[in-house]
Design a protein around this motif. Structure first.
Motif, short mmCIF file in Angstrom:
data_model
loop_
_atom_site.label_atom_id
_atom_site.label_comp_id
_atom_site.label_asym_id
_atom_site.label_seq_id
_atom_site.Cartn_x
_atom_site.Cartn_y
_atom_site.Cartn_z
N ILE A 1 -66.34 93.84 11.48
CA ILE A 1 -67.54 93.38 10.79
C ILE A 1 -67.22 93.02 9.34
CG2 ILE A 1 -69.86 94.03 10.00
CD1 ILE A 1 -69.68 93.72 13.04
N THR B 1 -69.30 91.29 5.75
CA THR B 1 -70.54 90.81 5.15
C THR B 1 -70.33 89.50 4.42
OG1 THR B 1 -70.12 92.15 3.19
CG2 THR B 1 -71.51 93.13 4.90
N SER C 1 -76.77 89.00 13.06
CA SER C 1 -77.60 89.83 12.19
C SER C 1 -77.73 91.19 12.86
CB SER C 1 -78.97 89.20 11.95
OG SER C 1 -79.68 89.07 13.15
N ILE C 2 -77.83 92.22 12.05
CA ILE C 2 -77.91 93.58 12.58
C ILE C 2 -79.33 93.86 13.07
CG2 ILE C 2 -77.68 96.03 12.02
CD1 ILE C 2 -75.58 95.25 9.92
N LEU D 1 -73.30 99.40 16.07
CA LEU D 1 -74.14 98.34 15.54
C LEU D 1 -74.60 97.47 16.70
CD1 LEU D 1 -72.38 99.27 13.10
CD2 LEU D 1 -72.54 96.94 12.27
N VAL E 1 -69.79 101.63 7.53
CA VAL E 1 -71.21 101.28 7.45
C VAL E 1 -71.73 101.57 6.05
CG1 VAL E 1 -73.54 101.86 8.28
CG2 VAL E 1 -71.66 101.61 9.92
N LEU F 1 -69.97 99.19 3.30
CA LEU F 1 -70.49 97.82 3.34
C LEU F 1 -72.00 97.75 3.14
CD1 LEU F 1 -68.40 96.48 6.38
CD2 LEU F 1 -68.07 95.91 3.95
N LEU G 1 -74.40 98.51 5.18
CA LEU G 1 -75.00 97.84 6.33
C LEU G 1 -76.34 98.47 6.67
CD1 LEU G 1 -71.85 97.49 8.64
CD2 LEU G 1 -72.79 95.81 7.03
N LYS G 2 -77.29 97.60 7.04
CA LYS G 2 -78.60 98.07 7.48
C LYS G 2 -79.23 96.99 8.34
CE LYS G 2 -80.74 96.51 3.21
NZ LYS G 2 -81.48 96.85 2.02
N VAL H 1 -74.23 89.37 9.08
CA VAL H 1 -72.82 89.76 9.06
C VAL H 1 -72.03 88.73 9.89
CG1 VAL H 1 -73.26 92.23 8.77
CG2 VAL H 1 -73.08 91.27 11.08
#
Length: 134
Positions: free
Chosen positions: A61, A63, A78-79, A91, A109, A112, A114-115, A120
């Motif tokens: 992954i 970003t 997209s997450i 994810l 996670v 980066l 990530l949420k 991504v």
């Protein structure tokens, strides 16, 4: 396991190896290298519908969509959500080709940031992608 369906659009052969280019959508071309050739595997032909299969643990992954890297299989995503664990997190991603899962370290996670909802790039080495004739 992750799986996308597509059609073989190009084959490059060298010795007993074949690099198969598979069109998943008009905007998404993925590649797989297989230890076979069109002479030894009947499914290796232009236009053949195949499934590209790869493990969740083989997905990388990023970003940054502008990153310069040797990984050729880059899938914009997209997450949808993140299932956090103590060491590893899963994810769930949405792509134009369908849903995709990645398992990465929980530390990655956090690093980066990530949420759910962020964009991504999911990447997979071409030697980690298996082809299955459909």
């Amino acid at each position: 396991m992750n799986s996308f369906n597509g059609n073989i659009s190009k084959l490059e052969v060298s010795g007993n190896l074949t690099l198969a280019h598979v069109e998943v959508t008009p905007q998404l071309l993925l590649k797989a290298i297989v230890i076979d050739t069109p002479k030894t595997a009947a499914y290796l032909k232009l236009g053949q519908q195949v499934a590209l299969v790869f493990k969740e643990t083989e997905v990388i992954i990023s970003t940054d969509s502008q990153i310069k890297i040797s990984l050729q299989n880059q899938i914009p995503a997209s997450i949808i959500d993140i299932e956090p664990g103590q060491l590893l997190s899963k994810l769930n991603l949405s792509t134009k080709a369908g849903e995709l899962n990645a398992i990465i370290s929980t530390n990655a996670v956090k690093t980066l940031a990530l949420k759910a909802g962020i964009s991504v790039v999911a990447m997979v080495k071409l030697n980690e992608v298996m082809l299955q004739a459909l």
